[in-house]
Enzyme design. Structure first.
Site, PDB file in Angstrom:
ATOM      1  N   ASP A 262       0.839  -1.199   0.000  1.00 41.57           N
ATOM      2  CA  ASP A 262       0.000   0.000   0.000  1.00 41.57           C
ATOM      3  C   ASP A 262       0.870   1.244   0.000  1.00 41.57           C
ATOM      4  O   ASP A 262       2.069   1.198   0.285  1.00 41.57           O
ATOM      5  CB  ASP A 262      -0.952  -0.023   1.206  1.00 41.57           C
ATOM      6  CG  ASP A 262      -0.206  -0.141   2.527  1.00 41.57           C
ATOM      7  OD1 ASP A 262       0.511   0.805   2.884  1.00 41.57           O
ATOM      8  OD2 ASP A 262      -0.327  -1.186   3.205  1.00 41.57           O
TER       9      ASP A 262
ATOM     10  N   GLU B  70      23.137 -20.888 -18.558  1.00 42.07           N
ATOM     11  CA  GLU B  70      22.217 -20.073 -17.752  1.00 42.07           C
ATOM     12  C   GLU B  70      22.953 -18.883 -17.138  1.00 42.07           C
ATOM     13  O   GLU B  70      22.421 -17.772 -17.068  1.00 42.07           O
ATOM     14  CB  GLU B  70      21.580 -20.930 -16.647  1.00 42.07           C
ATOM     15  CG  GLU B  70      20.529 -21.900 -17.179  1.00 42.07           C
ATOM     16  CD  GLU B  70      20.049 -22.894 -16.137  1.00 42.07           C
ATOM     17  OE1 GLU B  70      18.846 -23.202 -16.138  1.00 42.07           O
ATOM     18  OE2 GLU B  70      20.878 -23.380 -15.325  1.00 42.07           O
TER      19      GLU B  70
END
Ligand code: DGJ
Length: 756
Positions: free
Chosen positions: A536, A616
């Protein structure tokens, strides 16, 4: 001038770049809400009101015998109150000294202030004096002596208006607030839809759009924090509105505690929206002279669709909510050891991860849960913020210094609000844990929660953490909180004031955060509530980023981040690349897709890097250099949602530089089909007359073996901004499940052969 006041007619008009907001104190001294929407003139919009006798909707005494059309039950009001003739949902409910539940708010005056008001002890939008103005309108209930001051902050360039309310008991008898909202907004019509975001742990921010119907619709939280279940943010829009068109409003509550956002379509099809503290766990006693601040709401209106509402809110949060050194500073690419090790690690293992991460270009190592007290799983140790040196094989300081010596920054996880029954802190201070005397408390993740409403608890945490953080070379803190709050009770509050617990808890948390962020301005704080349990604007005032979800699966994250994007900027969204099969869903997605998804946020890694293949590792290096190359664009550009993950085959979002000079498009095939329909994207935010070239970013260049790229990707091909906007480009097809693409669109001069 953003605030225009007609003193004769008592009309207050707030003008922003593209919107107008208006109120009027009428002949009865009732403050009417007359308009909020697309920019218009300052004329009194109440002249357009239509009033009729609605039967059973009563009239104020002074008018009851002469004008039955005047009713608080049907008029558009600026701040409604319970008990005196408005039977709809109301903003304010009080209990007076005589036990009555009634307030009659009448206009008594106003003042205009330079700059944006602040709220002591609570988060609020801030701005330079030149960027904002404040209007304060005073209302009063003459019987009780209650004064209600409505605060409006006007940030005209941003199309943002904030609202907060200050309530003062000017009388002599106690007044008990039973419900206190930050805003009330009435519309004279009611054909709206609202968009809200619901969820659960691990699956936050699900998009939901529904019509406003007769009756009351509400979202909220009574869980102590803003919660995974509903985000304290809604959009209200015209029925046909979409990303680019239609009248839309955004409302963001700048608060991390229990909230309620309600909408009601009334008997005559008018709409009312209210946002404030959830009344279920709330009451607050005001003795004579006492004051109470109701937290702030940020409002914005756009006549050009939902996308613009989001972009306005992104800017408001990025520039006027987030604070401190890290607000504008480039945030480090981090690696967090949680999904790599969970609770099982040694100091050597951590250093091995940090060393390998450094080789790949990662800048910050974050030590997650399990480094303190007797913490081998989630059942013990919370509250004992002392390093477990036996487990680490050294002191925390030594560990941090070794990591720093490797050229990495060091960060640490904390859950300061948590307390385990099996902890030294609990054994010393059982009364510091929230619970009702004589009842067994509800456990969640096996743990309890510290009573942050108590000043002694706040002071203890400030002191303990200041000592801890001051003693190690730390540049990042992840502030977690892993349970909701129930059994609300504080040993420090009288029986009559227990209803203050929830709000006092949040105020206590804000006080601790204010102190710690002030003491350690160089530390980048990231909020976390078991993922998005406290996502929030209130938390973003103290910490500029929030861990978005405990689900790191790239495909699930598409919808979580899609939902969050309606109200929150990319710079606020904590996102990491994790391993496959994903730990929460078992899904396998390409590393490039995980990278693309994580770049729609703060970007980092959370996997055992030592187990990766050389290929990777090479790919991770490319991802990091791509993220850094486009950092400014990604974090500060204008965000456009193009295709949603909730339909179709491919989620697409775009971030464009406000100048229109460049844009980054990200596309993830969430559903792969044979013989697919082309995914055509109309690029936004570019300059019609300028030419652009399209590039695949580094990680995606070799991901299209043996296939022809769509038109526009060829070397030297230049396309006009107008063509990209009107006709669009085609996203390359997917050749793998869950394939992603990142396309960089760059302004470039037209070749000399270009037709004039
Ligand atoms: C919940 C967080 O969201 C996770 O990332 C991790 O930090 C755990 N808590 C640790 O307990």
């Amino acid at each position: 001038m953003a605030i225009i006041i007609d003193d004769t007619c008592r009309v207050f008009t707030l003008q922003t770049k593209n919107s107008t907001y208006q109120m009027k104190a009428d002949a009865q001294d009732v403050l009417l809400h007359t308009y909020y929407g697309e920019k218009t003139d300052n004329s009194d919009k109440s002249l357009l009101f239509y009033q009729a006798d609605r039967g059973f909707s009563g009239n104020p005494y002074e008018l009851g015998k002469i004008d039955r059309t005047y009713s608080l039950d049907s008029l558009s009001q600026e701040y409604s109150s319970f008990g005196t003739g408005d039977y709809r949902i109301t903003s304010l409910r009080v209990q007076n000294g005589d036990g009555s539940q009634a307030a009659q708010l009448r206009y008594t005056g106003y003042c205009v202030q330079k700059g944006k008001y602040g709220i002591v002890g609570m988060p609020a939008v801030y701005a330079d004096d030149g960027e904002a103005q404040t209007l304060v309108i005073r209302l009063e209930d003459s019987c009780s002596g209650m004064e209600v001051e409505l605060y409006y902050g006007v940030l005209d360039e941003l199309d943002v208006i904030t609202r907060a309310v200050k309530i003062t008991n000017q009388g002599t008898q106690d007044i008990v607030l039973k419900k206190a909202a930050s805003m009330n907004l009435d519309w004279e019509y009611g054909d709206f839809q609202w968009i809200s975001f619901y969820g659960r742990h691990g699956m936050e921010m699900n998009f939901q759009r529904e019509g406003i119907h007769h009756g009351i619709q509400a979202i909220g939280s009574v869980r102590g924090s803003s919660s995974h279940q509903y985000n304290p943010f809604v959009i209200l829009c015209e029925k046909g509105a979409d990303e680019k068109m239609g009248s839309c409003y955004g409302f963001t509550f700048v608060y991390s505690g229990e909230f309620l956002i309600e909408a009601e379509k009334d008997q005559i099809d008018r709409t009312r929206l209210i946002c404030g503290i959830h009344p279920d766990n709330f009451s607050w006693t005001l003795h004579g002279g006492d004051t109470f601040w109701v937290p702030e709401v940020i409002m914005t209106h756009s006549g050009n669709g939902i996308g613009k509402v989001s972009r306005n809110l992104h800017k408001a949060i990025r520039k006027h909510i987030c604070r401190g050194e890290w607000k504008d500073r480039q945030r480090p690419v981090l690696i967090n050891n949680w999904e790599a090790t969970y609770f099982t690690f040694t100091g050597e293992k951590l250093i091995a991860i940090a060393k390998e991460a450094k080789r790949l270009g990662i800048e910050l190592f974050v030590l997650d849960d399990g480094w303190y007290g007797k913490r081998e799983d989630d059942s013990t140790g919370l509250g004992d913020w002392f390093p477990n040196e036996e487990k680490l094989g050294c002191t925390l300081k030594e560990l941090a210094e070794r990591i720093v010596a490797e050229g990495m920054q060091f960060g640490i996880w904390l859950e300061p609000e948590g307390i385990s029954e099996d902890s030294d802190l609990y054994r010393c201070h059982p009364d510091w844990a929230v619970g009702i005397p004589g009842r067994k408390p509800c456990l969640s993740r096996g743990q309890l929660i510290l009573d942050f409403s108590r000043k002694d608890v706040q002071d203890f945490i400030i002191e303990r953490l200041s000592e801890l953080l001051g003693g190690i070379p730390v540049t990042y803190v992840k502030w977690d909180c892993n349970r909701a709050i129930c059994d609300k009770f504080s040993g420090m509050l009288d029986a009559g004031r227990q209803g203050e617990f929830s709000h006092r808890y949040v105020l206590g948390l804000y006080r601790v955060l204010e102190k710690l962020t002030e003491t350690f301005p160089g530390i980048l704080f990231e909020s976390c509530g078991g993922g998005g349990g406290r996502f929030d604007a209130g938390m973003l005032y103290y910490m500029p980023q929030i861990w978005g979800s405990d689900t790191t699966d790239a495909i699930e994250r598409l919808s979580i981040q899609y939902g969050a994007s309606f109200g929150y900027p990319v710079s606020a969204m904590g996102t990491h690349v994790s391993t496959v099969p994903n730990h929460q869903t078992g899904r396998v997605t390409p590393l490039s897709t995980r990278g693309c998804m994580a770049m729609a946020g703060t970007f980092g890694y959370e996997l055992d890097i030592s187990r990766l293949t050389p290929e990777e590792k090479t790919e991770i290096k490319k991802q990091i250099s791509t993220f850094k190359k486009y950092y400014n664009l990604i974090q500060r550009g204008d965000y456009y949602r193009i295709f949603s993950p909730l339909e179709g085959t491919c989620t697409v979002w775009e971030i464009a530089d406000p100048s229109g000079g460049e844009a980054l498009l990200s596309a993830v095939y969430h559903h792969v089909q044979a013989n697919p329909v082309p995914v055509r994207v109309k690029v936004q935010g570019l300059k019609d007359e300028a030419g652009y070239q399209l590039f695949l970013t580094e990680d995606f260049k070799e991901k299209y073996p043996g296939k022809r790229l769509p038109y526009g990707f060829g070397p030297g091909e230049v396309i006009s901004g107008a063509a990209l906007r009107q006709f669009g480009l085609v996203i390359p097809e997917a050749v793998n499940g869950f394939q992603a693409w990142q396309i960089y669109v760059k302004e470039c001069p037209y070749p000399s052969t270009h037709p004039k």
